[in-house]
Scaffold this motif. Structure first.
Motif, short mmCIF file in Angstrom:
data_model
loop_
_atom_site.label_atom_id
_atom_site.label_comp_id
_atom_site.label_asym_id
_atom_site.label_seq_id
_atom_site.Cartn_x
_atom_site.Cartn_y
_atom_site.Cartn_z
N ILE A 102 -9.39 -3.19 11.43
CA ILE A 102 -9.00 -3.88 10.16
C ILE A 102 -9.57 -5.20 9.86
CG2 ILE A 102 -7.00 -5.26 9.21
CD1 ILE A 102 -4.94 -3.39 10.66
N ILE B 293 -10.17 -8.42 7.35
CA ILE B 293 -9.29 -9.30 6.35
C ILE B 293 -10.34 -10.04 5.51
CG2 ILE B 293 -7.89 -11.13 6.28
CD1 ILE B 293 -6.97 -10.26 9.35
N LYS C 250 -5.60 -13.13 0.40
CA LYS C 250 -6.04 -12.37 1.71
C LYS C 250 -5.87 -10.87 1.95
CE LYS C 250 -6.65 -16.28 4.92
NZ LYS C 250 -5.91 -17.10 6.13
N GLU D 161 -5.84 -7.32 4.01
CA GLU D 161 -6.06 -6.56 5.19
C GLU D 161 -6.45 -5.13 4.85
OE1 GLU D 161 -2.92 -6.39 8.15
OE2 GLU D 161 -3.22 -8.70 8.36
N GLU E 285 -8.00 -1.58 6.07
CA GLU E 285 -8.08 -0.76 7.31
C GLU E 285 -9.42 -0.07 7.07
OE1 GLU E 285 -5.08 2.13 7.63
OE2 GLU E 285 -6.11 2.85 9.59
N ASP F 166 -11.74 -12.23 8.93
CA ASP F 166 -11.18 -11.80 10.31
C ASP F 166 -11.26 -10.60 10.47
OD1 ASP F 166 -10.62 -12.36 12.93
OD2 ASP F 166 -8.47 -12.70 12.51
N ARG F 167 -11.73 -10.06 11.78
CA ARG F 167 -11.46 -8.74 12.29
C ARG F 167 -10.50 -8.07 13.15
NH1 ARG F 167 -17.73 -7.81 13.87
NH2 ARG F 167 -16.59 -9.29 15.32
N LYS F 168 -9.96 -7.00 13.16
CA LYS F 168 -8.99 -6.58 14.25
C LYS F 168 -9.83 -5.62 15.13
CE LYS F 168 -4.63 -8.13 12.78
NZ LYS F 168 -3.35 -7.54 11.94
#
Ligand SMILES: [Zn+2]
Length: 667
Positions: free
Chosen positions: A119, A121, A130, A132, A134, A161-163
């Motif tokens: 994910i 952001i 913001k 998110e 996928e 940001d990244r997941k």
């Protein structure tokens, strides 16, 4: 609606599993599809036909259950899909895109495990919203427009940001038993999340056999900004289960068991087995007996010092072309589960063992690719043209044949793959055909160290023999006229059951008398051959003798290795050694007896061949016959004898006459 249904389903059937998973920090649970089907067949049906969306709903249902552990996401992995969703790899088509399928295959290649952005952001510079997003493509994809309805800006979003999660690609090919002579179908599998954990990673290394349930997707290929119309498909794994099909899985009914025990008691059992192995190939009874022993195998031993002694028997057939060697290899590999036939370099880049290749397709890292030996793990591997294998394979083969593993350490990949295989190899003599006047041991193009790892070696010679030729021709004619004549005494199906039963239930122990008998033979053999440089009788042969005797006992389904088993092993070993041109009685090279040529004749033949060699160098090929005869006369061989010997050499295929009265050697 579906969301509530799933919540109800998970509460009813999987609450304990989910709680346990959450408390242990596990990232997935396996869910029995057939339970869901009973619970709500419409929901189950929808999962099969629209898995991408329905899986997402199932994930949400789990996260709505407020399990301890907070943020942790638990993936539902569905096992036991209905049989009709089990698709043969080669039959995967565009109609399957977006559907749930179940596949069976063997891992041929596997990439490294790499972190991937799940994910991303993004923030809108206009309103600070913001988002998110996928990530489903291979490149980071920002949102198209701001999802704040009052803003709606297009482009220019900032990555905040990244997941991450771990992912990996594996390539599976169709298992052997469904592939008959065709090239097996292959498909890429995308693996992510806890399926890449170290334990699962090992289970998905090359050579492993898997059942994979997953969603069929398309790889969008982008070239110069344009999407190609042709697409490749891959499967994103949802559930993976190791499924080794082994001897144990051959179904044996109580009636089969009765018949097996009956045959094992038959004093003719060995002859019946020999007659049932490749009956379309004439003769070769000793070789077929050796192969029968190979199919049953010895007993693997673990010594107290942790040394492992293999139970698998390796056999090498060295033969002239057209001696039926390849045909035999193909037939044997088709007899048993996990049997595989390869020729030459193993027909793939991975060769016979394993290799590390650059991953051109995905991610650009390294990939581990299994060769034939790994893919045939726990089965039998027939390798034709064994002498043609690559140098790398030759080195790796030492380990493969003895330790029964294949180790790879190259680039960033270090792995040891299983290779518990019986190898039946075939190769040609060094100069294409056997020179009947030289010991066979001198005519092999395989290093001695590798040669020593074969328990038995046999030579198949295509030497004209009127009686034998007549029998062979009659046999071929009769097989054409009456195909029933080549029907084996024991059917291939029953043979497979018999072998499976013996392998599973029989671990015979060596009786002292039998062990003594083998030891004495070994010691005799050692002292006889100690003077010869080319034949190395080592402890390996002693181990081979024990394996063969164990295999002989297994054929009788006996729990003891008796003297008769030892004698059988000795008789085959003696035959194998004599085949290589050594006489057990004298310990000397004995060409005279094996070839039926007297010593004086042999020396004259050598003289003639030397003359041809000399003349070929001197005046070029082909050499006029009269020059040979004249040179022979100078060395004391009468003209008539020289011509007779030339006729004989021609008949044996050592020389040929490219034009009338001109001679050339065949090498
Ligand atoms: Zn905005």
């Amino acid at each position: 609606m579906e969301l509530e249904k799933f919540e109800e389903f998970f509460r009813q059937f999987y609450e304990q599993d989910l709680l346990a998973a959450a408390s242990k920090g596990k990232k997935s649970i396996s869910v029995d599809f057939s339970l869901l089907d009973k619970f709500d067949f419409k929901l189950a049906d929808k999962l099969l036909n629209d898995p991408e969306n329905v899986l997402q709903t199932a994930r949400e249902a789990i996260s709505n259950m407020d399990l301890p552990g907070g943020e942790l996401e638990i993936e539902p992995r569905f096992k036991n899909l209905p049989e009709r969703f089990n698709i043969r790899i080669r039959n995967l088509r565009s109609e399957h895109i977006g559907k749930f399928v179940s596949l069976d295959g063997v891992v041929r290649r596997a990439s490294e495990v790499k972190p991937e952005v799940k994910i991303a952001i993004y923030q809108c510079p206009e309103c600070g919203n913001k988002m998110e997003i996928e990530q489903k493509e291979r490149f980071l994809t920002p949102p198209i427009r701001c999802d704040n309805p009052e803003c709606g800006r297009k482009g220019g979003f900032v990555l905040m940001d990244r997941k991450l999660f771990d992912s990996r690609w594996v390539f599976i090919e169709e298992p052997f038993e469904i592939v008959t002579g065709e090239r097996p179908g292959e498909v890429s599998i995308y693996i992510k999340g806890d399926l890449t954990d170290p334990e699962m990673q090992r289970k998905m290394d090359p050579g492993n056999r898997l059942k994979i349930n997953g969603v069929v997707k398309e790889i969008k290929r982008i070239r110069r900004g344009k999407m190609r119309t042709q697409m490749d498909i891959y499967v994103e794994a949802n559930y993976v289960e190791p499924t080794e099909i082994e001897w144990e899985e051959v179904v044996i009914t109580p009636e089969d068991e009765e018949k097996i025990k009956e045959l094992a008691k038959d004093p003719e059992v060995y002859n019946k087995l020999v007659a049932s192995i490749a009956p379309s190939i004439y003769g070769m009874d000793k070789i077929k007996e050796a192969i029968a022993l190979q199919l049953f195998g010895g007993v693997p031993h673990n010594l107290p010092d942790k040394t492992k002694i293999r139970g698998d028997v390796h056999v090498l057939l060295i033969g002239d072309p057209s001696t039926g060697k390849s045909q035999l290899l193909k037939l044997i590999s088709s007899i048993i589960p996990r049997g595989k036939y390869v020729a030459g370099k193993g027909a793939t880049a991975a060769g016979l063992t394993a290799t590390v290749v650059k991953d051109e397709e995905f991610g650009g890292g390294w990939m581990l690719e299994a060769g034939a030996m790994v893919l045939a793990n726990k089965g039998i591997l027939a390798v034709d043209e064994f002498d043609k294998m690559s140098k790398d394979d030759q080195i790796a083969m030492h380990e493969g044949l003895e330790q029964q593993t294949v180790s790879v350490a190259k680039a960033s990949i270090i792995a040891t793959l299983p290779a518990q295989v019986s190898v039946l190899a075939g190769c040609n003599p060094k100069f294409f055909r056997f020179d009947p006047y030289r010991p066979i041991a001198e005519q092999l193009d395989i290093p001695d160290t590798l040669l020593a790892r074969f328990d038995l070696k046999f030579a198949l010679k295509d030497i004209p023999d009127k009686k034998m030729d007549e029998k062979l021709a009659t046999h071929i004619l009769e097989t054409r006229l009456k195909p029933s004549r080549v029907e084996p005494l024991i059917s291939p199906e029953f043979l497979r059951k018999y072998i499976a039963y013996a392998r599973k239930n029989c671990k015979p122990k060596m009786l002292r008398e039998a062990a003594e008998r083998l030891k004495n033979f070994y010691i005799d053999m050692r002292s006889l051959y100690s003077g010869e440089e080319t034949v190395a009788i080592t402890l390996r042969q002693n181990e081979a003798l024990m394996r063969l005797a164990e295999a002989a006992a297994k054929i009788r389904l006996s729990d003891k290795v008796e003297i008769s088993d030892a004698e059988r092993a000795i008789s085959i070993m003696r035959f194998s050694i004599q085949e290589l041109g050594y006489d057990y009685e004298t310990g000397k090279i004995d060409i005279d007896r094996t070839e039926g040529v007297s010593a004086s004749q042999r020396s004259k033949i050598h003289t003639i061949l030397d003359i041809i060699d000399m003349l070929e160098k001197k005046i070029g090929k082909p050499v006029p016959k009269e020059e040979i005869v004249a040179a022979a006369e100078d060395q004391g061989i009468k003209a008539g004898t020289a011509e007779e010997l030339l006729r004989r050499l021609k008949a044996e295929g050592s020389i040929f006459e490219p034009k009338l009265n001109y001679i050339e050697r065949i090498r």
